[in-house]
Design an enzyme around this catalytic site. Structure first.
Site, PDB file in Angstrom:
ATOM      1  N   LYS A  81       2.577  -6.608  -7.807  1.00  0.00           N
ATOM      2  CA  LYS A  81       2.851  -6.589  -9.240  1.00  0.00           C
ATOM      3  C   LYS A  81       4.289  -7.055  -9.361  1.00  0.00           C
ATOM      4  O   LYS A  81       5.154  -6.622  -8.594  1.00  0.00           O
ATOM      5  CB  LYS A  81       2.651  -5.186  -9.826  1.00  0.00           C
ATOM      6  CG  LYS A  81       3.180  -4.080  -8.972  1.00  0.00           C
ATOM      7  CD  LYS A  81       2.813  -2.736  -9.524  1.00  0.00           C
ATOM      8  CE  LYS A  81       3.231  -1.674  -8.531  1.00  0.00           C
ATOM      9  NZ  LYS A  81       2.924  -0.349  -8.812  1.00  0.00           N
ATOM     10  N   ARG A  89      -2.474  -0.179  -0.081  1.00  0.00           N
ATOM     11  CA  ARG A  89      -1.384  -0.694  -0.903  1.00  0.00           C
ATOM     12  C   ARG A  89      -0.589  -1.658  -0.031  1.00  0.00           C
ATOM     13  O   ARG A  89       0.494  -1.353   0.437  1.00  0.00           O
ATOM     14  CB  ARG A  89      -0.506   0.477  -1.369  1.00  0.00           C
ATOM     15  CG  ARG A  89       0.436   0.113  -2.497  1.00  0.00           C
ATOM     16  CD  ARG A  89       1.293   1.306  -2.876  1.00  0.00           C
ATOM     17  NE  ARG A  89       0.593   2.308  -3.660  1.00  0.00           N
ATOM     18  CZ  ARG A  89       0.255   2.169  -4.937  1.00  0.00           C
ATOM     19  NH1 ARG A  89       0.556   1.065  -5.583  1.00  0.00           N
ATOM     20  NH2 ARG A  89      -0.368   3.126  -5.574  1.00  0.00           N
ATOM     21  N   GLU A 140      -2.284 -13.635 -12.095  1.00  0.00           N
ATOM     22  CA  GLU A 140      -3.210 -13.123 -13.108  1.00  0.00           C
ATOM     23  C   GLU A 140      -2.443 -12.246 -14.065  1.00  0.00           C
ATOM     24  O   GLU A 140      -1.398 -11.694 -13.699  1.00  0.00           O
ATOM     25  CB  GLU A 140      -4.251 -12.207 -12.445  1.00  0.00           C
ATOM     26  CG  GLU A 140      -5.359 -12.902 -11.758  1.00  0.00           C
ATOM     27  CD  GLU A 140      -6.302 -11.878 -11.123  1.00  0.00           C
ATOM     28  OE1 GLU A 140      -5.849 -10.797 -10.730  1.00  0.00           O
ATOM     29  OE2 GLU A 140      -7.485 -12.177 -11.033  1.00  0.00           O
ATOM     30  N   GLU A 167     -10.415  -3.847 -15.008  1.00  0.00           N
ATOM     31  CA  GLU A 167      -9.601  -2.958 -15.821  1.00  0.00           C
ATOM     32  C   GLU A 167     -10.196  -2.914 -17.231  1.00  0.00           C
ATOM     33  O   GLU A 167     -10.579  -3.957 -17.773  1.00  0.00           O
ATOM     34  CB  GLU A 167      -8.172  -3.538 -15.846  1.00  0.00           C
ATOM     35  CG  GLU A 167      -7.124  -2.633 -16.356  1.00  0.00           C
ATOM     36  CD  GLU A 167      -6.384  -1.843 -15.266  1.00  0.00           C
ATOM     37  OE1 GLU A 167      -6.786  -1.854 -14.081  1.00  0.00           O
ATOM     38  OE2 GLU A 167      -5.404  -1.185 -15.642  1.00  0.00           O
ATOM     39  N   PHE A 214     -11.432  -8.658 -12.219  1.00  0.00           N
ATOM     40  CA  PHE A 214     -10.585  -9.570 -11.453  1.00  0.00           C
ATOM     41  C   PHE A 214     -11.000  -9.698  -9.992  1.00  0.00           C
ATOM     42  O   PHE A 214     -10.357 -10.388  -9.224  1.00  0.00           O
ATOM     43  CB  PHE A 214      -9.100  -9.199 -11.574  1.00  0.00           C
ATOM     44  CG  PHE A 214      -8.795  -7.728 -11.443  1.00  0.00           C
ATOM     45  CD1 PHE A 214      -8.848  -7.104 -10.230  1.00  0.00           C
ATOM     46  CD2 PHE A 214      -8.432  -6.994 -12.562  1.00  0.00           C
ATOM     47  CE1 PHE A 214      -8.556  -5.762 -10.103  1.00  0.00           C
ATOM     48  CE2 PHE A 214      -8.126  -5.639 -12.451  1.00  0.00           C
ATOM     49  CZ  PHE A 214      -8.191  -5.026 -11.214  1.00  0.00           C
ATOM     50  N   LYS A 260      -1.495  -8.868 -15.696  1.00  0.00           N
ATOM     51  CA  LYS A 260      -1.633  -7.453 -15.325  1.00  0.00           C
ATOM     52  C   LYS A 260      -2.045  -6.707 -16.588  1.00  0.00           C
ATOM     53  O   LYS A 260      -1.267  -6.578 -17.527  1.00  0.00           O
ATOM     54  CB  LYS A 260      -0.319  -6.897 -14.783  1.00  0.00           C
ATOM     55  CG  LYS A 260      -0.448  -5.458 -14.306  1.00  0.00           C
ATOM     56  CD  LYS A 260       0.822  -5.019 -13.586  1.00  0.00           C
ATOM     57  CE  LYS A 260       0.625  -3.706 -12.853  1.00  0.00           C
ATOM     58  NZ  LYS A 260       0.487  -2.565 -13.740  1.00  0.00           N
ATOM     59  N   ARG A 300      -8.398   1.409 -14.458  1.00  0.00           N
ATOM     60  CA  ARG A 300      -9.184   0.697 -13.445  1.00  0.00           C
ATOM     61  C   ARG A 300     -10.647   1.109 -13.520  1.00  0.00           C
ATOM     62  O   ARG A 300     -10.938   2.304 -13.649  1.00  0.00           O
ATOM     63  CB  ARG A 300      -8.607   1.080 -12.078  1.00  0.00           C
ATOM     64  CG  ARG A 300      -9.119   0.266 -10.905  1.00  0.00           C
ATOM     65  CD  ARG A 300      -8.376  -1.028 -10.833  1.00  0.00           C
ATOM     66  NE  ARG A 300      -8.685  -1.809  -9.663  1.00  0.00           N
ATOM     67  CZ  ARG A 300      -7.867  -1.935  -8.612  1.00  0.00           C
ATOM     68  NH1 ARG A 300      -6.718  -1.292  -8.588  1.00  0.00           N
ATOM     69  NH2 ARG A 300      -8.200  -2.699  -7.602  1.00  0.00           N
ATOM     70  N   ARG A 352     -10.605   4.666 -10.719  1.00  0.00           N
ATOM     71  CA  ARG A 352      -9.823   4.296  -9.537  1.00  0.00           C
ATOM     72  C   ARG A 352      -9.993   5.278  -8.389  1.00  0.00           C
ATOM     73  O   ARG A 352      -9.980   4.906  -7.235  1.00  0.00           O
ATOM     74  CB  ARG A 352      -8.374   4.236  -9.990  1.00  0.00           C
ATOM     75  CG  ARG A 352      -7.356   4.074  -8.965  1.00  0.00           C
ATOM     76  CD  ARG A 352      -6.029   4.161  -9.685  1.00  0.00           C
ATOM     77  NE  ARG A 352      -4.958   4.147  -8.750  1.00  0.00           N
ATOM     78  CZ  ARG A 352      -3.834   3.477  -8.942  1.00  0.00           C
ATOM     79  NH1 ARG A 352      -3.647   2.786 -10.033  1.00  0.00           N
ATOM     80  NH2 ARG A 352      -2.889   3.520  -8.050  1.00  0.00           N
TER      81      ARG A 352
END
Ligand code: AMP
Length: 576
Positions: A443, A437, A254, A321, A361, A256, A261, A292
């Site tokens: 990323k 995470r 996708e 986002e 997303f 970035k 966020r 976020r």
């Protein structure tokens, strides 16, 4: 429970370095807590007054806290004195404990509106702090100060230590989230894994502790997402296309988006504000937006709210986002979004100045009738994204499902050329893990290092770029001249392309249709993801994902990197 009893336990915990002991001490404390106190204890232990999903804060700056402490300490102490002591002691708890606040007990009890001279109960402290959070508008500073003064005037040294820390959000007892989770398991004999799951979806230690005590494992299993209660955002790690393909065979790639966020919550029956503690009414907004870190940002983003209100019918929680865009729709740098994101004043004026676009997303909850189960956290990415596309096709991210590195590379190039920051790579089968995470979202890793390559050729561009070079051929030194290692077209702005054409054109020594050859004069610094063996290029090696970084006009071609260095890098033995 008296706040003093909590403070005693807090002191014990602080003195206890062993994790296992910490868990038992916390478990004991949870067991001792009375009916309404349990959620408060679970939150206070972590220095919180409100659950994680609840955007409220005390909104007490350090100076206000110093003033309240000084006032409670008596006429001889000023806020400056408190600040000076803090510089010596290094932490507010120690300062508060040394101020002998209890001396003012009578006065404090009066200020707090009570007649008792005992210290406050845990619930009284919680109520007072909620009152502090609720004070708004003109006069709110005075109201906060009065309430804090009332509290501080009623506490002993030990209580003052933990109260001051709580007020400033600096509890630091060494009781991590894991310890509270395990302690809930131990105290109420429930499965720690169920506690962990319930915490992930509810973002509320207090509520999970209560459910564990009241309804055990079965109750915990029932805990699901709730519209209006944001969860932590899932986060990404750095990774590479090749690494992702090796692990998963196929990736979801996708764009970035370089924005801020947002978690978008929608409910057609309205979403009550967290502070209201009531069922929603038709007057409540149907869309709320969270940042976020789960604070509410709806007011600052009216066009995003309006867009979602218009498009959505059923309950939904979406992840995405918000990006600032230019008039032609191309993305603007992240700093532009920040001018809008947490704004409370002049929202309408800024709305004129900085236009925003929503890109979603992920879909965490799909409450459409007939949708098979609302809560999608456990569903694979592909399914969640399919739901998202059905719910909000206009704002759903474009996904490339691919097992082919070259295809992903082309996707990335297109993303960069359109002005985006890069791409994200996601595991198709991965679940949504709030706050995590993990390895499931990557990323694309920024280039680890750069290499210096000589530009030995180029291809002319097409269409309106026919008078400029588009792709540059890169080479490195060898025993017999220069050997090619790849082509670079990425990372060059339009403006730069014109400059590079001007710089390189005088060095053309041969031309054949679209391609030209240069005398080796100019050195490009390029980033890359990996070096692979390759029969395509003269050096026998190729750069994967090369990107233009700079022209090294301080370097001569002889100073550029060599085939030998490529060999070492490819073998992973380069230590230069
Ligand atoms: P970073 O902030 O550099 O750690 O990158 C991760 C962040 O990129 C996420 O937290 C999102 O805010 C943002 N992001 C932008 N586009 C996407 C996307 N398509 N999927 C997931 N996160 C994205």
């Amino acid at each position: 429970m008296q706040f003093a009893a909590f403070a005693d336990r807090a002191a014990e915990l602080e003195a206890e370095p062993a994790d296992l002991e910490t868990v038992s001490l916390v478990a004991d404390l949870l067991c001792e807590a009375g009916a309404d106190e349990l959620p408060v204890v679970a939150r206070f232990l972590q220095g919180r007054v409100f659950p994680g999903w609840d955007g409220r804060t005390l909104d007490v700056g350090p100076r206000l806290c110093y003033e309240a402490l000084a006032k409670a300490a008596g006429t001889n102490v000023t806020a400056d004195d408190v600040e000076a002591r803090l510089a010596d002691e290094g932490e507010i708890g120690a300062v508060a404990a040394g101020l002998d606040l209890g001396g003012q007990q009578g006065l404090g009890a009066f200020a707090a509106g009570g007649g008792e001279s005992d210290g406050p109960t845990l619930t009284e402290v919680d109520d007072a702090l909620r009152e502090v959070a609720a004070a708004e508008g003109s006069g709110s500073e005075d109201a906060k100060l009065a309430t804090l003064f009332g509290l501080f005037s009623r506490v002993s040294d030990d209580e003052a230590r933990y109260l001051a820390r709580l007020v400033l959000g600096e509890m630091r007892l060494g009781v991590g989230e894991g310890a509270v989770r395990d302690a809930i398991g131990e105290a109420f004999e429930v499965e720690p894994e169920l506690v962990a799951d319930a915490l992930q979806v509810s973002n509320d230690y207090g509520r999970v502790a209560e459910i564990a005590r009241e309804s055990g494992d079965d109750g915990l299993r029932e805990v699901g997402l709730t519209v209006g209660r944001p969860v932590q955002s899932m986060l990404a790690q750095a990774g590479t296309v090749t690494g992702a393909l090796e692990s998963w065979e196929e990736v979801a790639a996708e764009i970035k988006f370089d924005g801020a966020r947002v978690q978008l919550h929608h409910h057609p029956d309205g979403i009550a504000p967290p502070a209201a503690d009531r069922e929603p009414t038709p007057d409540d907004p149907t869309v709320r937006l969270y940042s976020r870190n789960t604070s509410e940002v709806t007011e600052a983003l009216p066009e995003i709210r309006e867009f979602a209100e218009e498009r959505l019918d059923a309950p939904a929680i979406l992840d995405g986002e918000v990006v600032a865009v230019a008039d032609d729709g191309s993305p603007l740098p992240f700093q532009e979004v920040l001018r809008r994101f947490r704004r409370k004043h002049e929202v309408d004026r800024m709305r004129e100045e900085v236009a925003l676009d929503l890109h979603t997303f992920d879909c965490l909850l799909d409450g459409r009738e007939g949708s098979d189960g609302d809560d999608l956290l456990e569903e694979p990415f592909r399914e969640r994204h399919a739901r998202l596309t059905e719910l909000l096709p206009e704002a759903a991210s474009e996904v490339l499902y691919s097992g082919d590195a070259a295809e992903v590379e082309a996707f990335e190039q297109a993303a960069l050329e359109a002005g985006h920051e890069g791409i994200m790579l996601k595991c198709l089968k991965s679940t949504y893990t709030p706050g995590d995470r993990g390895q499931d979202w990557l990323k694309r890793k920024p280039d680890v290092e750069t290499l210096d390559c000589v530009v030995t050729g180029a291809e002319w561009g097409e269409g309106r770029r026919a008078n400029e070079f588009g792709t540059f051929l890169l080479a490195v030194g060898s025993d017999h001249g220069y050997e090619t290692v790849g082509k670079v077209a990425t990372g060059i702005t339009d403006e730069r392309l014109a400059e590079l054409t001007e710089l390189l054109e005088p060095h053309v020594i041969d031309e054949d249709g679209q391609t030209v050859e240069f005398r080796p004069e100019v050195v490009f610094e390029v980033g890359y993801e990996e070096i692979q063996q390759s029969p395509t290029y003269g050096a026998g090696y190729a750069l994967r994902f090369p990107r233009f970084v700079e022209v090294r006009d301080d370097k001569d071609p002889e100073d550029a990197d060599t085939v030998e260095r490529f060999e070492r890098l490819a073998e992973g033995v380069d230590d230069a």
